[in-house]
Scaffold this active site. Structure first.
Site, PDB file in Angstrom:
ATOM      1  N   ARG A 104     -16.159  17.415  29.656  1.00  0.00           N
ATOM      2  CA  ARG A 104     -14.763  17.753  29.371  1.00  0.00           C
ATOM      3  C   ARG A 104     -13.886  16.504  29.463  1.00  0.00           C
ATOM      4  NH1 ARG A 104     -12.659  22.436  28.806  1.00  0.00           N
ATOM      5  NH2 ARG A 104     -14.469  23.463  29.686  1.00  0.00           N
ATOM      6  N   THR A 108      -7.547  15.598  27.278  1.00  0.00           N
ATOM      7  CA  THR A 108      -7.351  16.687  26.306  1.00  0.00           C
ATOM      8  C   THR A 108      -7.887  18.018  26.822  1.00  0.00           C
ATOM      9  OG1 THR A 108      -9.498  16.323  25.236  1.00  0.00           O
ATOM     10  CG2 THR A 108      -7.620  15.025  24.432  1.00  0.00           C
ATOM     11  N   ASP A 200     -20.056  26.739  41.539  1.00  0.00           N
ATOM     12  CA  ASP A 200     -20.538  25.876  40.458  1.00  0.00           C
ATOM     13  C   ASP A 200     -22.050  26.043  40.313  1.00  0.00           C
ATOM     14  OD1 ASP A 200     -21.729  23.389  39.256  1.00  0.00           O
ATOM     15  OD2 ASP A 200     -19.608  22.879  39.042  1.00  0.00           O
ATOM     16  N   ASP A 203     -24.201  22.749  40.493  1.00  0.00           N
ATOM     17  CA  ASP A 203     -24.334  22.220  41.859  1.00  0.00           C
ATOM     18  C   ASP A 203     -25.312  23.061  42.674  1.00  0.00           C
ATOM     19  OD1 ASP A 203     -22.669  20.053  41.569  1.00  0.00           O
ATOM     20  OD2 ASP A 203     -20.876  21.114  42.252  1.00  0.00           O
TER      21      ASP A 203
END
Length: 209
Positions: A104, A108, A200, A203
């Site tokens: 990502r 933006t 997550d 993770d």
């Protein structure tokens, strides 16, 4: 319009319940991701086309069913999607595996491609894009667009946990892609994490937290 299938199988619900727990460690979490992917694969392949084939049993000749064409592929979105590949391949061992890597852009907030390696004949295959979490939907939308840009026409998306926002985004962007979801959660929080979710997934799969 996209078909959205939320799994109601007791084994899937049970295993996801264990995955959600904070005390579930990486080893067990990885095993559960693989097992849930395998069970979801069973549901996501329910309507694959079959063809009649004549064979010889030890007793006589007979006609049996086989997958028509047999050309399937599993494409995980890196890195968390890797955790689902083994479970998918346990059900469809002849499937080839591609990989899509996205990150990502912090300015933006849009996904940027950094890796894409697909089977040479991917355009002729039924492709299962896998990622444990469908949160905002941005990565899934981008990954599927990458496949379409390379000529892939038959795509299904399989995830373990989804937020309603992600489902809406994905179905709006790709109304021709069916979704298979282990559990549909309540919402995204202000940090774009799924609530109640499981944290997550990357993770937790790889023990990096």
């Amino acid at each position: 319009m996209a078909k959205v299938v939320v799994m109601d199988h007791p084994l899937i619900q049970h295993k996801i319940g264990i995955m959600r727990r904070t005390e579930t460690g990486s080893k067990d979490f990885r095993t559960l991701v693989s097992e849930v992917a395998m069970l979801e694969c069973y549901e996501a392949t329910r309507d694959l086309e079959l063809t009649d084939v004549e064979i010889e049993t030890p007793i006589c000749k007979t006609t049996v069913k086989e997958l028509k064409g047999k050309k399937l592929a599993v494409v995980p979105i890196l890195r968390a999607g890797l955790g689902m590949v083994e479970g998918m391949q346990a059900m469809i061992p002849a499937a080839k595996v591609g990989h899509i890597g996205l990150y990502r852009d912090e300015e933006t907030a849009k996904p940027v491609e950094y890796f894409c390696k697909l089977p040479a004949d991917c355009a002729n295959r039924e492709v299962f894009v896998v990622d444990p979490m469908l949160a905002t939907g941005g990565s899934a939308v981008a990954a599927i667009q990458m496949l379409k840009n390379r000529g892939v026409k038959n795509i299904r998306f399989v995830c373990i946990i989804a937020a309603p926002e992600g489902v809406q985004t994905l179905t709006a962007a790709h109304p021709d892609v069916d979704l298979y979801i282990g559990a549909l959660d309540e919402r995204l929080n202000e940090h774009k994490y799924i609530v109640p979710g499981l944290g997550d997934a990357g993770d937790r799969i790889f023990g990096t937290k």
